[in-house]
Design a protein around this motif. Structure first.
Motif, PDB file in Angstrom:
ATOM      1  N   ILE A 140       3.348  -1.982 -12.803  1.00 13.74           N
ATOM      2  CA  ILE A 140       3.379  -0.996 -11.530  1.00 13.74           C
ATOM      3  C   ILE A 140       4.520  -0.884 -11.242  1.00 13.74           C
ATOM      4  CG2 ILE A 140       2.339  -1.040  -9.560  1.00 13.74           C
ATOM      5  CD1 ILE A 140       0.158  -3.051 -10.106  1.00 13.74           C
ATOM      6  N   ARG A 142       7.441   0.633  -8.739  1.00 16.34           N
ATOM      7  CA  ARG A 142       7.780   0.753  -7.366  1.00 16.34           C
ATOM      8  C   ARG A 142       7.062  -0.674  -6.833  1.00 16.34           C
ATOM      9  NH1 ARG A 142       8.376   6.658  -4.923  1.00 16.34           N
ATOM     10  NH2 ARG A 142      10.187   5.827  -3.682  1.00 16.34           N
ATOM     11  N   SER A 143       6.903  -1.500  -7.367  1.00 21.13           N
ATOM     12  CA  SER A 143       6.176  -2.680  -6.668  1.00 21.13           C
ATOM     13  C   SER A 143       6.866  -4.073  -6.875  1.00 21.13           C
ATOM     14  CB  SER A 143       4.635  -2.862  -7.228  1.00 21.13           C
ATOM     15  OG  SER A 143       4.685  -3.369  -8.522  1.00 21.13           O
ATOM     16  N   THR A 144       6.192  -5.164  -6.686  1.00 19.18           N
ATOM     17  CA  THR A 144       6.749  -6.344  -6.583  1.00 19.18           C
ATOM     18  C   THR A 144       6.160  -7.079  -8.166  1.00 19.18           C
ATOM     19  OG1 THR A 144       4.929  -7.261  -5.303  1.00 19.18           O
ATOM     20  CG2 THR A 144       7.316  -6.887  -4.670  1.00 19.18           C
ATOM     21  N   GLU A 145       5.458  -6.367  -8.885  1.00 19.34           N
ATOM     22  CA  GLU A 145       4.820  -6.730 -10.015  1.00 19.34           C
ATOM     23  C   GLU A 145       5.953  -7.144 -11.301  1.00 19.34           C
ATOM     24  OE1 GLU A 145       3.780  -7.070 -13.985  1.00 19.34           O
ATOM     25  OE2 GLU A 145       4.500  -5.274 -13.249  1.00 19.34           O
ATOM     26  N   TYR A 183      11.355   5.689  -0.197  1.00 23.92           N
ATOM     27  CA  TYR A 183      10.240   4.791  -0.618  1.00 23.92           C
ATOM     28  C   TYR A 183       9.050   4.831   0.444  1.00 23.92           C
ATOM     29  CZ  TYR A 183       7.624   0.454  -1.479  1.00 23.92           C
ATOM     30  OH  TYR A 183       6.725  -0.494  -1.408  1.00 23.92           O
ATOM     31  N   ALA A 187       5.198   3.954   0.183  1.00 22.54           N
ATOM     32  CA  ALA A 187       4.643   2.654   0.375  1.00 22.54           C
ATOM     33  C   ALA A 187       5.404   2.122   1.562  1.00 22.54           C
ATOM     34  CB  ALA A 187       4.415   1.691  -0.723  1.00 22.54           C
ATOM     35  N   ASP A 189       6.386  -1.802   1.456  1.00 19.62           N
ATOM     36  CA  ASP A 189       6.413  -3.201   1.226  1.00 19.62           C
ATOM     37  C   ASP A 189       7.949  -3.432   1.475  1.00 19.62           C
ATOM     38  OD1 ASP A 189       6.627  -5.728   0.327  1.00 19.62           O
ATOM     39  OD2 ASP A 189       5.485  -5.161  -1.554  1.00 19.62           O
ATOM     40  N   TYR A 192       9.428  -5.749  -1.310  1.00 14.88           N
ATOM     41  CA  TYR A 192      10.153  -5.161  -2.524  1.00 14.88           C
ATOM     42  C   TYR A 192      11.365  -4.560  -2.225  1.00 14.88           C
ATOM     43  CZ  TYR A 192      10.435  -0.938  -5.473  1.00 14.88           C
ATOM     44  OH  TYR A 192      10.833  -0.186  -6.226  1.00 14.88           O
TER      45      TYR A 192
END
Length: 614
Positions: A140, A142-145, A183, A187, A189, A192
């Motif tokens: 994913i 632009r995420s912390t995945e 960003y 989102a 976050d 992130y």
């Protein structure tokens, strides 16, 4: 002789002193209201210019034009998908040599603001992400995945190897480095964003880091402790308030993207904005001591298959054109416009005492050359590579193919009229029955079905699908697979047993001298050679053609399409040569043309309706 030796010694010492001055380490800090370079206020007057959109041979000329307009800084994104086109394979050579770009700017006396991001938007394919991220299961952006962060970290460390030593605190000319990119529009976050900051620092970016966001998103996109720059606002009081409110009541004040114009997409009017609309705004910003980055100062060209696209629930799919002229102060070819001259006069008023501007370099020469004969041609169906076979259609990503075209082939039967439906067509399809064109389907127009007439017995169905550019902005970044992404149905029955022929067109081979095909309805590759006694910029006039791609001396110049508004392709004089030059055209829809004309100026504002593909 002694005089000559003394003169030579003086020149050598002067050059050495200049070089040492360039390589000297500087301090760059955030004051309460201004940027501080070696403790003294610095007003950044920057212009965005992307190394990938300008021939490497022309970087220096464009930078001289920047200096002459009064800019002291160049802003540029760094594009992940050009530097890691396939997983684990990095490329920082040729036009992708971002370190050379930064060093060239230093040689021209320009600072640099670097935007590795790694998401860039920028009307660029997939917002700068490499296509293969779509292949990584569970990834994913632009995420912390975890899998995304792993690939991101590997990439940013490679970028750090190239560019961290060029920061101003290490003797280079990179003043600031941006983490992420707008960003807050995507989102909110903060964890992130904090991971972004740590990754940049671990990659060697130990100077000034910052974020940038539009007004409505600045709270969500800003990371406490970093400078929050603002995009798309030039009201002085508003800029100051937005930054103060998110930065402990302090500046400095930086408009990270100031838009004196806009970009274009296929089937819509060419965007232009008169310079007069922005002269007073620029004057007020500079008078107030604010720093600014013009997006764009010089757009250049989005060559090859690297244009992006916009899409959301309300608007149709909108792929951008190849010209990134942007109605910028410096036009696509690098020449000064009226906007350039008017902005220059404003900047001139605000120069530090004792500083003067260099004279504006003369306009580059341009030429129209004799019509180029295309005396070799070959039908695409006669030049197919080895097929990949699968029960259901495979996407570009399944085929490990980033860009270009894929030909899908299967057999159908029954003498009748039937409705062919392609579910998940991404993005433009040309349909053939037994090698004869039956019609086209265009994602922009939300077309997915076509009435076809089938001959008696078995027939060959071919669907040539073009990737017109992955979405570069908004919530659909993770829905960017290309080709036939679901299924093909005939009168409601799913078609299976497909052959897929990948046509990435990373390069084009020479056709045999005797190759000639005359069927205008078949996708065709045409080639020719033309001789030049001298070189200069020129523009291919594609108004008589349908849809396709052109290469000159191996350089992919970008897409053309009769819908407009772009009807010409810019040919940099730097890529032409005295003597023999080679041209290749891949035409999807109308192969009857036997020559190409050229003109001395671009044609960027001629529309032919939204659907002229049939």
């Amino acid at each position: 002789m002694k005089l000559i030796k003394l003169l030579f010694l003086f020149v050598t010492l002067f050059a050495s002193a200049q070089l040492q001055a360039q390589l000297a380490k500087h301090s760059f800090a955030l004051g309460d209201t201004a940027f501080l370079l070696d403790g003294k206020p610095l007003q950044i007057i920057s212009g965005e210019m992307h190394y990938t959109r300008v021939p490497r041979e022309a970087w220096r000329q464009r930078m001289k034009m920047a200096k002459a307009m009064g800019l002291n800084t160049i802003g540029t994104y760094v594009f992940w998908n050009v530097h890691e086109p396939q997983k684990g394979h990095f490329d920082f050579t040729g036009n992708n040599d971002i370190a050379a770009f930064v060093k060239t700017a230093q040689e021209q006396g320009l600072w640099v603001i670097l935007r590795p991001s790694p998401y860039v938007c920028a009307e660029w394919e997939f917002g700068g992400y490499p296509y293969w991220l779509e292949k990584e299961k569970g990834l994913i952006v632009r995420s912390t995945e975890a899998s995304y962060l792993k690939e991101y970290e590997l990439y940013i460390k490679e970028v750090g190897k190239q560019l961290a030593p060029l920061q101003v605190n290490h003797g280079g000319n990179i003043l600031m480095v941006q983490i992420e990119n707008e960003y807050g529009s995507y989102a909110s976050d903060k964890d992130y964003l904090a991971i972004n900051r740590k990754m940049f620092i671990d990659a060697g970016f130990d100077g000034q880091l910052y974020t940038c966001d539009p007004e409505a998103a600045i709270k969500d996109g800003h990371l406490p402790g970093l400078l929050p720059a603002i995009n798309g606002v030039d009201n002085v009081d508003k800029v100051k308030k937005l930054i103060k409110d998110n930065h402990n009541g302090k500046g400095p004040y930086f408009i990270a993207e100031w838009y004196p114009a806009w970009f274009d997409w296929w089937g819509t009017k060419h965007h232009t904005v008169p310079a007069e609309n922005y002269v007073a705004r620029l004057d007020s910003v500079l008078s107030a001591g604010l720093s600014i980055n013009m997006y764009m100062f010089h757009g250049g060209t989005t060559r090859g298959f690297m244009n992006g696209a916009n899409y959301n629930d309300k608007d149709p799919y909108e792929p951008q054109i190849s010209s990134y002229d942007y109605d910028a102060p410096l036009d696509e070819a690098g020449n000064a416009t009226d906007k350039y001259q008017k902005f220059r006069q404003v900047i001139k008023k605000h120069l530090p005492e004792g500083q003067t501007l260099p004279e504006v370099p003369a306009a580059k020469s341009a030429m129209a050359i004799a019509d180029i004969k295309l005396n070799r041609s070959a039908g695409l169906f006669d030049m197919l590579p080895q097929a990949r076979v699968n029960k259901t259609p495979l996407t570009f990503e399944d085929l490990n193919q980033a860009y270009g075209f894929v030909l899908y082939r299967t057999s159908i039967s029954g003498k009748k009229d039937a409705v062919l439906k392609i579910k998940g067509l991404r993005d433009f399809g040309v349909v053939f029955i037994n090698g004869k064109r039956a019609g086209t389907l265009d994602r922009r127009l939300k077309q997915d079905s076509l009435l076809v007439s089938l001959p008696k017995g078995s027939a060959r169905l071919d669907i040539l699908v073009e990737n017109m550019g992955r979405i570069n902005f908004g919530p659909y970044l993770l829905k960017n697979k290309k080709g036939i992404t679901e299924m093909v149905m005939l009168d409601g029955r799913e078609l299976n047993n497909w052959k897929m022929y990948g046509l990435p067109f990373n390069k084009v081979a020479d056709l045999p001298q005797q190759a000639v095909i005359n069927d205008p309805a078949v996708p065709v590759i045409k080639q020719g050679t033309f001789i030049l006694d001298s070189v200069a910029d020129t523009y291919l006039d594609m108004r008589k053609w349908g849809k396709g791609i052109v290469w000159i001396n191996g350089h992919n110049l970008g897409r053309y399409w009769k819908v407009g508004p772009q009807q010409s392709l810019y040919v940099p004089g730097e890529w032409l040569k005295k003597g023999a030059n080679k041209i290749t055209v891949f035409e999807l829809l109308d192969g009857k043309q036997k020559s190409i004309s050229t003109v001395k100026s671009p044609i960027l504002d001629e529309l032919n309706g939204s659907d002229v593909s049939k």
